[in-house]
Design a protein around this motif. Structure first.
Motif, PDB file in Angstrom:
ATOM      1  N   LEU A 233       0.822  -1.214   0.000  1.00 29.69           N
ATOM      2  CA  LEU A 233       0.000   0.000   0.000  1.00 29.69           C
ATOM      3  C   LEU A 233       0.855   1.263   0.000  1.00 29.69           C
ATOM      4  N   SER A 234       1.935   1.258   0.771  1.00 29.00           N
ATOM      5  CA  SER A 234       2.786   2.450   0.800  1.00 29.00           C
ATOM      6  C   SER A 234       3.480   2.651  -0.539  1.00 29.00           C
ATOM      7  N   LEU A 235       3.925   1.571  -1.171  1.00 28.82           N
ATOM      8  CA  LEU A 235       4.558   1.698  -2.490  1.00 28.82           C
ATOM      9  C   LEU A 235       3.550   2.141  -3.553  1.00 28.82           C
ATOM     10  N   ALA A 236       2.318   1.629  -3.472  1.00 29.48           N
ATOM     11  CA  ALA A 236       1.272   2.073  -4.401  1.00 29.48           C
ATOM     12  C   ALA A 236       0.983   3.559  -4.211  1.00 29.48           C
ATOM     13  N   GLY A 237       0.926   4.010  -2.955  1.00 33.51           N
ATOM     14  CA  GLY A 237       0.717   5.434  -2.685  1.00 33.51           C
ATOM     15  C   GLY A 237       1.824   6.304  -3.256  1.00 33.51           C
ATOM     16  N   ILE A 238       3.069   5.838  -3.147  1.00 33.20           N
ATOM     17  CA  ILE A 238       4.199   6.584  -3.702  1.00 33.20           C
ATOM     18  C   ILE A 238       4.045   6.719  -5.209  1.00 33.20           C
ATOM     19  N   LEU A 239       3.723   5.623  -5.874  1.00 35.21           N
ATOM     20  CA  LEU A 239       3.575   5.660  -7.332  1.00 35.21           C
ATOM     21  C   LEU A 239       2.427   6.566  -7.757  1.00 35.21           C
ATOM     22  N   ILE A 240       1.302   6.484  -7.066  1.00 34.23           N
ATOM     23  CA  ILE A 240       0.145   7.325  -7.398  1.00 34.23           C
ATOM     24  C   ILE A 240       0.484   8.798  -7.206  1.00 34.23           C
ATOM     25  N   MET A 241       1.096   9.136  -6.068  1.00 31.92           N
ATOM     26  CA  MET A 241       1.453  10.538  -5.812  1.00 31.92           C
ATOM     27  C   MET A 241       2.480  11.050  -6.815  1.00 31.92           C
ATOM     28  N   ALA A 242       3.494  10.246  -7.115  1.00 26.42           N
ATOM     29  CA  ALA A 242       4.521  10.666  -8.075  1.00 26.42           C
ATOM     30  C   ALA A 242       3.889  10.916  -9.446  1.00 26.42           C
ATOM     31  N   PHE A 243       3.000  10.027  -9.876  1.00 25.69           N
ATOM     32  CA  PHE A 243       2.324  10.199 -11.159  1.00 25.69           C
ATOM     33  C   PHE A 243       1.466  11.467 -11.159  1.00 25.69           C
ATOM     34  N   ALA A 244       0.701  11.673 -10.088  1.00 27.03           N
ATOM     35  CA  ALA A 244      -0.163  12.856 -10.003  1.00 27.03           C
ATOM     36  C   ALA A 244       0.666  14.144 -10.026  1.00 27.03           C
ATOM     37  N   ILE A 245       1.784  14.158  -9.317  1.00 24.77           N
ATOM     38  CA  ILE A 245       2.644  15.346  -9.289  1.00 24.77           C
ATOM     39  C   ILE A 245       3.223  15.612 -10.672  1.00 24.77           C
ATOM     40  N   LEU A 246       3.695  14.572 -11.351  1.00 23.09           N
ATOM     41  CA  LEU A 246       4.257  14.748 -12.695  1.00 23.09           C
ATOM     42  C   LEU A 246       3.209  15.275 -13.676  1.00 23.09           C
TER      43      LEU A 246
END
Length: 113
Positions: A9-22
């Motif tokens: 879940l924490s790794l999925a959150g990182i990927l989602i946030m990184a994608f949204a920021i980009l």
């Protein structure tokens, strides 16, 4: 919740946030849109809520890490990167811990009798 699920879940959150920021940086204007958000009453509530939550998360980091320069650097990351940094810290905590108690308390505190 198992350690593997929490880590996932924490790794999925990182990927989602990184994608949204980009996507946001590629398609929007950070300063113009940020000032628009701050001008709205619910925009203020959302941002204040975000930073209050990050303060609580930072307090947990300070407790878990028992202070020091690493805590200061992690607080700076929380302030600048928001929940991306929170997700990264949670992933770090799950990867460096053997059980849920170590995730919550840190290795030093969980080994104290």
């Amino acid at each position: 919740m198992t350690m593997i699920a929490l880590r996932g879940l924490s790794l999925a959150g990182i990927l989602i946030m990184a994608f949204a920021i980009l996507v946001a940086f590629a398609t929007g204007d950070f300063f113009e849109e940020g000032s628009t958000i701050w001008a709205l009453p619910w925009g203020k509530v959302g941002l204040i809520g975000l930073y209050v939550g990050l303060f609580f998360f930072g307090a947990w980091i300070a407790f878990r890490e028992m202070g020091g320069w690493s805590t200061v650097l992690r607080w700076i990351a929380l302030i600048t990167l928001g929940n991306l940094a929170a997700g990264a810290y949670l992933a770090f905590a799950t990867c460096s811990s053997e059980n849920g108690q170590e995730v919550l308390l840190g290795r030093k505190r969980s080994s104290v009798p």
